[in-house]
Design an enzyme around this catalytic site. Structure first.
Site, short mmCIF file in Angstrom:
data_model
loop_
_atom_site.label_atom_id
_atom_site.label_comp_id
_atom_site.label_asym_id
_atom_site.label_seq_id
_atom_site.Cartn_x
_atom_site.Cartn_y
_atom_site.Cartn_z
CB ILE A 1 -8.67 44.44 -10.29
CG1 ILE A 1 -7.20 44.64 -10.71
CG2 ILE A 1 -9.11 43.00 -10.50
CD1 ILE A 1 -6.20 43.96 -9.81
CB ILE B 1 -11.52 45.84 -15.30
CG1 ILE B 1 -10.90 47.19 -15.65
CG2 ILE B 1 -11.38 44.84 -16.44
CD1 ILE B 1 -9.39 47.17 -15.80
CD GLU B 2 -11.86 40.50 -14.06
OE1 GLU B 2 -12.79 39.76 -14.44
OE2 GLU B 2 -10.75 40.52 -14.62
CB THR B 3 -17.89 42.70 -11.19
OG1 THR B 3 -17.28 43.45 -10.14
CG2 THR B 3 -17.38 41.28 -11.22
#
Length: 180
Positions: free
Chosen positions: A101, A104-106
């Protein structure tokens, strides 16, 4: 990008009154912060055309499933193994899922946003015709989050939509779910 010191509506007063009356923030502080907020047209354009509505799975796959990204994720797990293991033991979410996660996010913290969250939330909260109520609510949550965590409201950076940190949480999600 077009930057303007003023917003098209007089809605800052709505936020100001709610924060003063219901949350005990000092009116001179709120006025000073809101006067410092800058309207950013590129945020309105970005929220109107988010990548989630234009990219296909193949587009995302090409971005996220690469040897370098996978190696960076393995390195992130090694570097943060103690805290990730504690999170896994406490919340029963595998460290690999948490890491994916964050990847993907940062990109494991390498891209957490370059916009002032204040500008994002005021621009979208006062000038986005479709979702202004949501973003005004997030602006209120942002004021509370920065007060509770002693953050500089004028310097906190995030995405064009006001998401912050490794997880790209919005202010209400930080207040409700985030664990240090």
């Amino acid at each position: 990008p077009q930057i303007s010191k003023t917003h098209t509506h007089n809605q800052p007063q709505i936020v100001n009154n709610q924060l003063v009356k219901h949350h005990g923030l000092h009116k001179p502080f709120l006025i000073q912060v809101l006067k410092n907020a800058q309207r950013r047209d590129e945020m309105l354009e970005s929220v109107a055309n988010p990548a989630e509505k234009t990219k296909t799975w193949d587009d995302y796959k090409a971005i996220f499933i690469k040897k370098k990204r996978i190696q960076d994720g393995q390195d992130f797990i090694k570097k943060n193994s103690e805290v990730l293991q504690k999170a896994e033991d406490t919340y029963h979410v595998p460290k690999e899922v948490i890491t994916a996660i964050l990847g993907i996010e940062t990109n494991y913290g390498k891209n957490m946003g370059n916009f002032r969250v204040l500008d994002s939330l005021t621009t979208l909260g006062f000038d986005d015709p479709r979702r202004s109520k949501f973003f005004r609510s997030e602006l209120i949550q942002f004021f509370l989050l920065t007060r509770e965590n002693n953050l500089d409201i004028l310097k906190t950076k995030g995405s064009y939509a006001g998401a912050m940190g490794y997880s790209q949480f919005i202010s209400s999600s930080y207040r409700a779910y985030a664990i240090d």
